[in-house]
Scaffold this motif. Structure first.
Motif, PDB file in Angstrom:
ATOM      1  N   ASP A   1       0.832  -1.206   0.000  1.00  0.00           N
ATOM      2  CA  ASP A   1       0.000   0.000   0.000  1.00  0.00           C
ATOM      3  C   ASP A   1       0.865   1.253   0.000  1.00  0.00           C
ATOM      4  O   ASP A   1       0.565   2.227  -0.694  1.00  0.00           O
ATOM      5  N   ALA A   2       1.931   1.247   0.774  1.00  0.00           N
ATOM      6  CA  ALA A   2       2.840   2.396   0.820  1.00  0.00           C
ATOM      7  C   ALA A   2       3.506   2.604  -0.529  1.00  0.00           C
ATOM      8  O   ALA A   2       3.677   3.740  -0.981  1.00  0.00           O
ATOM      9  N   ALA A   3       3.882   1.526  -1.198  1.00  0.00           N
ATOM     10  CA  ALA A   3       4.512   1.638  -2.517  1.00  0.00           C
ATOM     11  C   ALA A   3       3.524   2.209  -3.537  1.00  0.00           C
ATOM     12  O   ALA A   3       3.890   3.061  -4.353  1.00  0.00           O
ATOM     13  N   ASP A   4       2.270   1.742  -3.490  1.00  0.00           N
ATOM     14  CA  ASP A   4       1.241   2.287  -4.390  1.00  0.00           C
ATOM     15  C   ASP A   4       1.003   3.766  -4.112  1.00  0.00           C
ATOM     16  O   ASP A   4       0.860   4.568  -5.036  1.00  0.00           O
ATOM     17  N   LEU A   5       0.953   4.125  -2.842  1.00  0.00           N
ATOM     18  CA  LEU A   5       0.756   5.522  -2.458  1.00  0.00           C
ATOM     19  C   LEU A   5       1.926   6.385  -2.944  1.00  0.00           C
ATOM     20  O   LEU A   5       1.718   7.477  -3.465  1.00  0.00           O
ATOM     21  N   ALA A   6       3.134   5.887  -2.805  1.00  0.00           N
ATOM     22  CA  ALA A   6       4.313   6.626  -3.261  1.00  0.00           C
ATOM     23  C   ALA A   6       4.256   6.851  -4.774  1.00  0.00           C
ATOM     24  O   ALA A   6       4.528   7.948  -5.260  1.00  0.00           O
TER      25      ALA A   6
END
Length: 200
Positions: A160-165
């Motif tokens: 999720d953090a990678a997608d958000l980034a």
């Protein structure tokens, strides 16, 4: 002298709107700020020091605006749209910020080196300005990291953090492209970013 420092930076920014940086004179900046030339040199050390402080202030103001946008109402996507809208407006209206975000420095602007310079200043704010200045990648990375920290939450999964980034970087880069070629319509930038984020 925080008040004098801000007045001097305001005066330097105003002078830059009227003439190229090479034609901006320290004596005129001091006079506009209603302080002595000695105060100007005490605060910044040199014209290069003044330029570095001006660039640092614009970078900090941009990131403060990003923080406000990310703290705004709405879900994560809408807050990224807000950050993109702020990026577009700020870069469109501020040639120094536009140069910081794109790396395209015109001859009208000061062009301080991004690497740190030796500093003997007793002024903490000037020692910070004499440190490394952000590159375009540094600024976009700072926005991305802020978005992940604010919108990802403490329990967010790594994916999720990678997608958000990725979504944040897409939003900011799309907003910057709109500075060079603005889309049609009153809400062109935010509509464009909103649509792109829905599809990503």
């Amino acid at each position: 002298m925080p008040a004098a420092r801000e007045s001097l930076l305001d005066a330097a920014y105003a002078a830059l709107a009227l003439r190229p940086w090479s034609a901006v004179r320290m004596v005129d900046v001091a006079a506009t700020a209603a302080v002595s030339r000695q105060t100007l040199y005490n605060e910044f050390g040199s014209k290069e020091g003044l330029a570095r402080a001006l660039v640092r202030r614009e970078a900090d103001a941009y990131l403060a605006g990003i923080d406000r946008a990310l703290a705004g109402p709405g879900d994560a996507r809408e807050r990224l749209v807000g950050a993109a809208g702020w990026t577009f407006t700020a870069a469109r209206d501020n040639p120094l910020l536009r140069a910081l975000l794109t790396g395209c420095w015109s001859e009208r602007l000061p062009s301080p080196t991004l690497s740190a310079v030796p500093s003997s200043s007793a002024v903490p704010a000037q020692r910070r300005a004499d440190g490394p200045l952000p590159s375009p990648g540094d600024l976009i990375g700072g926005v991305r990291d802020r978005a992940v920290a604010v919108l990802g939450g403490p329990g967010a999964a790594r994916a999720d953090a990678a997608d958000l980034a990725r979504s944040c970087e897409l939003a900011v880069r799309l907003a910057l492209s709109c500075v060079a070629a603005p889309p049609a319509g009153e809400n062109g930038v935010t509509d464009l970013v909103r649509t792109a984020l829905q599809r990503s």
